[in-house]
Design an enzyme around this catalytic site. Structure first.
Site, PDB file in Angstrom:
ATOM      1  N   GLU B 226     -29.733  88.774   2.099  1.00  0.00           N
ATOM      2  CA  GLU B 226     -30.597  89.144   1.368  1.00  0.00           C
ATOM      3  C   GLU B 226     -30.446  88.535  -0.048  1.00  0.00           C
ATOM      4  OE1 GLU B 226     -31.484  93.377   1.340  1.00  0.00           O
ATOM      5  OE2 GLU B 226     -32.728  93.169  -0.491  1.00  0.00           O
ATOM      6  N   ARG B 304     -30.087 104.346  -3.290  1.00  0.00           N
ATOM      7  CA  ARG B 304     -30.382 104.827  -1.875  1.00  0.00           C
ATOM      8  C   ARG B 304     -29.308 105.812  -1.469  1.00  0.00           C
ATOM      9  NH1 ARG B 304     -33.717 104.148   2.425  1.00  0.00           N
ATOM     10  NH2 ARG B 304     -35.025 102.302   1.897  1.00  0.00           N
ATOM     11  N   GLU B 707     -32.814  99.674  10.421  1.00  0.00           N
ATOM     12  CA  GLU B 707     -31.543 100.401   9.748  1.00  0.00           C
ATOM     13  C   GLU B 707     -31.156 101.682  10.377  1.00  0.00           C
ATOM     14  OE1 GLU B 707     -31.306  99.091   5.314  1.00  0.00           O
ATOM     15  OE2 GLU B 707     -33.551  99.637   6.086  1.00  0.00           O
TER      16      GLU B 707
END
Ligand SMILES: Cc1cc2nc3c(=O)[nH]c(=O)nc-3n(C[C@H](O)[C@H](O)[C@H](O)COP(=O)(O)OP(=O)(O)OC[C@H]3O[C@@H](n4cnc5c(N)ncnc54)[C@H](O)[C@@H]3O)c2cc1C
Ligand code: FES
Ligand code: FES
Lengths: 482, 761
Positions: B226, B304, B707
């Site tokens: 990413e 997160r 995920e």
């Protein structure tokens, strides 16, 4: 080497002057731009580079999946190298189709290697004998995407399709297998022509050029991990060119193992299975099928790694080594062969030509233990071999080795001496452990702390005795004694 | 529908970056990384290396024409080290040569002199030194301090979680091709084509439009490509810029493992308070994230962690603190779950510790505290269509949890050195980028006159089945056969300003953008058809199975006729579609809002057998009930669940990042870093999909699946722990992951450690 390397690459003839130490994987991807074969690690650990190598054998051709990232090109002379491109036909093969159907390919990077392994599985009379073999066939293939469940389903689907031909029960000859797999569209039709074409390639005799430094290569599975790219430029001497280094035979109550015997051939041989009844179980925890098809017994010993699995086992079996240099020959006991970390009693020009151990007596018990982080395709943290001759509960003789706990594969002489004439009882085994602890000198490294390795030595001692004398002693006793 | 690339994959015909035909004169690169974790660069001597065979040039920081900066969120990371190095493996120089072997040889001849400075590898030490990236964050909900007073039991503890190497089978790579007028095209293995485009542009000092990035597919990404893919594209581009030649950079496995960031290790403290009935009343947690040497995506990952710190439970009083701690490790980065797993692991540990003190089973506390409809998350969002209880109940019933408990107890009674353990693992995972503006996507759809369709989006195919999903979505939106649809590479000239393919949201975002583009074309086609066929209402037209219906009656026109007529009537057969997830917001000042479009729920049951003599273990079974909404493609979704699970199981057990105190990565090859293999995975694996209601905003009601299933793996830690406690109830077991066979054996034999300590004295 004089002249080029000649072999069959899929359906075409190859004659090349590329250095024999060049990796087959580099030759495929860089020189031939056959890019279906992938590079994932170049250490034999991922299987993205798996190819099939076919070799003439009793009239037919025997195929083995191997990792091309550890395979010197020179090894291929007179052989058939099959890559994924060489399996492709217009339609998908049943192996390919099954992977598609079950969702066994996500990013696809591992997939060609997996197709090769599963095709190798169908070609191999031993592995394909039972359905579990399909898992063994994938033992050398990492897939980070699928979690393997779909690949197992793919294997099952292939079995269902091909299984109707009784290949799991019948003894198919090599030729008949190939013929059947051509009919089943697993292999393209050109495979039929391979035996005759291989016979046309004259064998190659390699003369050692003693003037320039050379490097002896057996399976290459250690050398290529250690030296990798450097070997392409070195003067490699391929021991497989030398005849007579591969057979296993019995002579005067001694088992003779040609040092070029691969792990896989060793574990399958009837003589070995008679002498070491559980050899196939031990073998399961040793590298992967793809690596076992190349790694040799001799390489394991001479590599002198303190955690060589075969070396640990052979130490417990009281093995001797025979070396030859020119006409000179001598024998060394394996127990006294290693002198320090990667140091051993061998001159540079000596070649190991025979590994010998006495056929274990009828009453002797053998066990091999290995603990590694991942149970399969991993190097041992600690391994251990043992051979015990006992009279009921009375120990007459013990031969015990431990790997990973000293600079060398260790034979625990004092511990063995102590155990002689003792009874199989927890207190003696725990005392033996105390002695063992004084014989070992483990260091902390990436495979574990020294404290852990010391504990493993104790635990594996207990494991040996409780496994070999279940009627006399149980693990529980060792915990209650404390 | 099967994975659209699968057939080509099995034939080895799918092309990855370095598989496509090589341009003439392609050059190759080797990267020299810093040998030290922290130090001042005194000199870099390249003369000898330049003399080597085949070497074209060597590139150093000083050669960079633009800005030597690659930090995505915070500009704190150089492409090539300038005066100081901050982690082992940090790129210092690159050698460009005619072939890779030559580049490698020359690389070893470069002499770098570095004055070593002290290195920090422990996040708590970094925190204590004030080495913090961004600002620490705290989510407060209810009143923790007051709540302690009402608790019957309060336990505190500490967790230490290891990181995780991605082990995408395809290592990092890129090919850069110089074009005319100073432009550059990159073929890259990245999840984030736009990040590559804008960062390369910055490095070369060019406007974005001069850089074209094309991504056909990845041989695995998992978050590791990413942000961490960007540097390698930049280096290839820099080399291509300097030489004017096409350049390819492929990291060997070893370099990839040493040089790239991984999942973040965390060290956390927890305090949990419960009522006598097992209701969790308060939870206080502090997360110290080991961020590595640069920000990378760490601040977003930390966020997160905070979001998922209470997993699938409702807790009325919580205080959740987190800080990104700068250490001298490679910059840690995204990895499937993106910080969520670490937050959940601590929660599950707290529950385990409380259960052990109360002498009840862990699942009794878990069950009693599951999220219900309308419960509030610590960040203020209400749980809608909460399926925590539903998936739990389904799992309990369909997989016979009582029977499993019974069997495990029986087994443990009858066996001494082998012990079984089990765990229930519920999960709740929010879907959306938590960075608000990333929740947008574009798609470009062309219809050709033969009726075939080309779809470009900002999504990257990395094995997750994205192209397959888009094919299906586009075909369904048009009402045509899937074989007519081709999904193109992700290319920055076709879709601008792409968000990365991440956060499980790629299909959600790009699928909806595709639907919007298709809808626009369909609308034009309908307008045309009404007038051509002399029909009244456009709304009554529909395309089904390639035929055009009016009020349910076949008009006699098929897809081809429609398209051809449109072309002859000069109707635009291309459209760009755009999508922005509606209704999400988050106020970082208050740390409250509605950051997620929806949540995904599920429950897993895991069973394990531990060989307590040897410290090894085998997973007997894993059974999962997973909430999928309306699945687009069950085969692909199942693959996502199985694959994520395997990674989660590995993270908890085998996958151990070993760094020495000086920041050298020791488990730096696949020989020493072990990921699950075929034998590690349980034979007995069952996955049931809960398909009750459609997801809130996924295309056609699908729910994101990439995920969430990773976190089922967390249960394995607690299943093993359960078995360990059966063998040695007195052992004081820490919450340290991964729970390697070494830890199992040593923890089961604490006396051994004490004895060893005595021996040493
Ligand atoms: C992925 C992988 C997994 C592995 N797993 C295991 C494992 O589980 N257990 C284990 O024990 N090992 C393992 N190994 C290590 C390796 O496979 C073995 O040590 C193997 O036995 C080496 O044999 P080889 O024939 O490949 O040796 P080579 O690499 O060819 O040679 C090793 C050394 O021995 C010398 N040599 C070889 N044969 C002779 C001879 N006849 N005379 C004189 N010198 C000789 C060579 O010159 C060289 O120095 C693994 C290796 C890989 C790559
Ligand atoms: S490249 Fe990984 S095994 Fe050969
Ligand atoms: S499909 Fe990606 S590694 Fe196997």
């Amino acid at each position: 080497m004089i002249g080029g390397i000649r072999f069959l690459l899929n359906d075409s003839d190859v004659l090349t002057d590329v250095a024999p130490g060049t990796l087959a994987l580099d030759f495929l991807r860089r020189d031939k731009r056959l890019v279906g074969t992938k590079e994932g690690c170049k250490e034999g650990d991922c299987g993205a580079c798996v190819v099939l190598v076919g070799e003439l054998f009793a009239g037919g051709v025997e195929y083995h999946p191997v990792t091309s990232c550890l395979l010197p090109l020179g090894e291929l002379h007179g052989k058939h190298l099959v890559t994924i491109e060489g399996l492709n036909r217009h339609a998908l093969s049943p192996v390919q189709q099954a992977i598609v159907d079950t969702g066994g390919s996500q990013c696809g990077f591992c997939t060609p290697g997996i197709v090769m392994s599963l095709t190798g599985f169908l070609l191999d009379p031993e592995t394909r004998k039972d359905a579990r073999g399909c898992k063994n066939a994938l033992g050398g293939n990492l897939c980070r995407c699928t979690g393997y469940a779909s690949l197992i389903r793919a294997g099952r689907q292939v079995l269902q399709k091909i299984g109707g031909n009784n290949i799991f029960t019948n003894e198919f000859s090599e030729n008949a297998t190939v013929q059947m797999l051509i009919e089943q569209q697993v292999l393209p039709a050109y495979f039929q022509s391979i035996p005759a074409r291989l016979k046309n390639i004259p064998a190659k005799v390699q003369r050692r050029d003693r003037a320039t430094p050379y490097c002896l290569v057996a399976g290459g599975t250690d050398l290529y991990v250690q030296k990798g790219d450097a070997l392409a430029n070195l003067n490699v001497h391929l021991l497989s060119r030398q005849s007579g280094l591969k057979q296993i035979k019995l002579s005067e109550k001694r088992v003779h193992i040609g040092p070029l015997t691969t792990f896989e051939a060793f574990a399958r041989h009837p003589i070995i299975n008679q002498s070491i009844p559980d050899i196939q179980k031990y073998s399961h925890y040793n590298a992967s099928w793809q690596v076992r098809n190349r790694a040799t017994i001799g390489g394991n010993i001479i590599n002198a790694s303190p955690i060589g699995d075969m070396t640990a086992l052979l130490l417990a079996l009281e093995s001797d080594l025979v070396f030859r240099a020119g006409r000179k020959q001598r024998t060394v006991a394996l127990k006294s062969f290693f002198t320090g970390y990667k140091l051993f009693d061998k001159a540079a020009d000596e070649i190991l030509t025979d590994v010998i151990f006495p056929v274990p007596d009828a009453g002797s018990k053998i066990n091999f233990e290995k603990v590694s982080k991942r149970q399969t395709l991993d190097i041992a943290t600690v391994n251990s071999g043992i051979k015990i001759v006992a009279d009921g509960a009375l120990i007459r003789k013990v031969e015990l080795s431990m790997g990973g706990v000293a600079p060398i594969p260790l034979f625990l002489k004092k511990t063995c001496d102590f155990l002689r004439n003792k009874r199989v009882m927890p207190e003696y085994i725990l005392q033996a452990n105390d002695i063992a602890q004084s014989e070992i000198s483990p260091i902390s490294d990436v495979r574990g702390s020294s404290e852990y390795k010391r504990l493993l030595v104790r635990q594996l001692l207990i494991a040996h005795f409780t496994k070999l004398f279940p009627e006399l002693i149980q693990v529980r006793a060792f915990y209650e004694a404390h | 529908m099967k994975h659209i690339d699968a057939a080509a994959h099995t034939r080895g015909e799918s092309q990855y970056v370095d598989d496509s035909p090589q341009p003439l004169g392609l050059l190759h690169v080797a990267v020299l990384g810093s040998p030290l974790a922290h130090g001042k660069i005194l000199s870099i001597e390249i003369e000898d290396a330049l003399q080597c065979d085949g070497v074209i040039t060597i590139v150093l920081a000083g050669d960079i024409p633009g800005e030597n900066q690659i930090g995505a969120i915070i500009p704190d990371e150089h492409l090539l080290a300038e005066k100081e190095v901050f982690y082992v493996g940090e790129p210092v120089a690159i050698v460009v040569a005619e072939n890779f072997a030559q580049a490698l040889q020359a690389k070893n001849k470069i002499q770098v002199q570095i004055e070593e400075l002290s290195a920090v590898t422990d996040p708590r030490a970094a925190f204590a030194n004030g080495q913090i990236i961004g600002t620490p964050r705290t989510f407060v909900f209810g009143d923790v301090e007051n709540a302690w007073k009402q608790c019957d039991l309060i336990v505190e503890g500490r967790c230490d979680m290891g990181g995780q190497e991605h082990v995408y089978l395809e290592t990092q790579r890129a090919r850069a091709v110089p074009l005319e007028n100073g432009a550059m095209r990159l073929y890259a293995s990245t999840q984030s084509p736009y990040a590559v485009q804008r960062t390369v542009a910055g490095i070369l000092g060019l406007p974005h439009h001069k850089i074209e990035v094309d991504v056909k597919r990845l041989g695995g990404g998992f978050g590791g490509k990413e942000d961490q893919a960007t540097a390698w594209s930049c280096l290839a581009a820099l080399a291509a810029w300097k030489t004017g030649k096409p350049v390819e950079l492929v990291l060997p496995r070893h370099e990839d493992m040493v040089m790239t960031g991984k999942r973040h290790p965390y060290s956390s403290d927890f305090k949990i308070g419960l009522s006598a009935q097992g209701k969790i009343l308060a939870y206080d947690v502090k997360h110290y994230q080991n961020s590595g040497a640069a920000a990378d995506l760490s601040t977003a990952v930390l966020e997160r962690t905070l979001f998922h710190s209470t997993n699938a439970y409702f807790i009325p009083n919580t205080r959740i603190f987190g800080a990104c701690c700068r250490t001298n490790l490679p910059p840690n980065t995204a990895f499937r779950g993106f910080g969520g797993p670490q937050g959940m692991f601590v929660m599950e540990s707290a529950i385990a510790k409380a259960a052990e003190q109360l002498n009840i089973q862990r699942e009794e506390i878990q069950r009693r505290n599951l999220l219900c409809e309308n419960d509030i998350f610590p960040y203020g969002q209400h749980a809608h269509e909460a399926r925590a209880e539903k998936t739990w109940a389904e799992a309990e019933n369909s997989f016979a949890l009582p029977g499993l408990k019974e069997r495990v107890a029986q087994f443990n009674q009858n066996n001494f050195e082998k012990k079984k353990g089990y765990a229930v693992m519920p999960i709740c995972f929010g879907i959306s980028f938590t960075t608000h503006f990333l929740n947008q996507a574009g798609a470009l759809v062309h219809v050709y006159t033969d009726g075939s369709v080309s779809v470009s989006t900002g999504g990257v195919e990395m094995g997750q089945g994205f192209s397959t999903n888009i094919t299906r979505i586009a075909a369904k939106a048009f009402g045509i056969n899937q074989v007519r649809v081709k999904v193109e590479s992700a290319n920055t000239t076709r879709v601008a300003n792409m968000s990365p393919s991440a956060a499980s949201a790629t299909t959600d975002l790009n699928g909806n953008a595709t639907i919007n583009a298709v809808t626009e074309i369909v609308d034009r086609l309908k307008s045309l058809a009404v007038s051509e066929l002399g029909l009244g209402q456009k709304e009554k037209l529909s395309l089904k199975k390639e035929r055009l219906f009016y009020a349910g009656k076949d008009t006699g026109w098929d897809w081809k006729k429609l398209v051809q007529t449109a072309y002859l009537n000069r109707v635009d057969l291309s459209a760009h579609g755009f999508y922005a997830t509606p209704g999400i917001c988050f106020d970082k000042q208050k740390e409250k809002g509605h950051p997620f479009a929806y949540h995904v729920y599920g429950t897993a049951l895991l069973e394990v057998t531990v060989d307590c003599l040897r410290g090894t273990y085998n997973i007997d079974s894993t059974k999962i009930v997973h909430d999928l909404g309306r699945p687009l493609n069950e085969l692909i979704d199942r693959g996502q669940v199985e694959g994520a699970l395997a990674q989660g199981l590995g993270w908890m057990t085998l996958e151990e990042l070993i760094f020495d105190k000086r920041g050298h990565f020791l488990s730096n090859s696949l020989a020493t870093y072990k990921v699950p293999d075929v034998f590690f995975m349980p034979d007995d694996l069952e996955i049931n999909f809960l398909q009750t209601a459609p997801g809130a905003s996924g295309p056609y009601g699908a729910k994101a699946v990439g995920e969430p299933p990773f976190m089922y793996g967390i249960g394995l830690f607690f299943a093993i722990r359960h078995a360990m406690r059966a063998f040695n109830p007195k052992a004081d077991l820490p919450f340290n992951s991964p729970l390697t066979p070494e830890k199992v054996l040593l923890q089961l034999h604490p006396q051994w450690g004490i004895d060893a300590e005595n021996r040493r004295r």
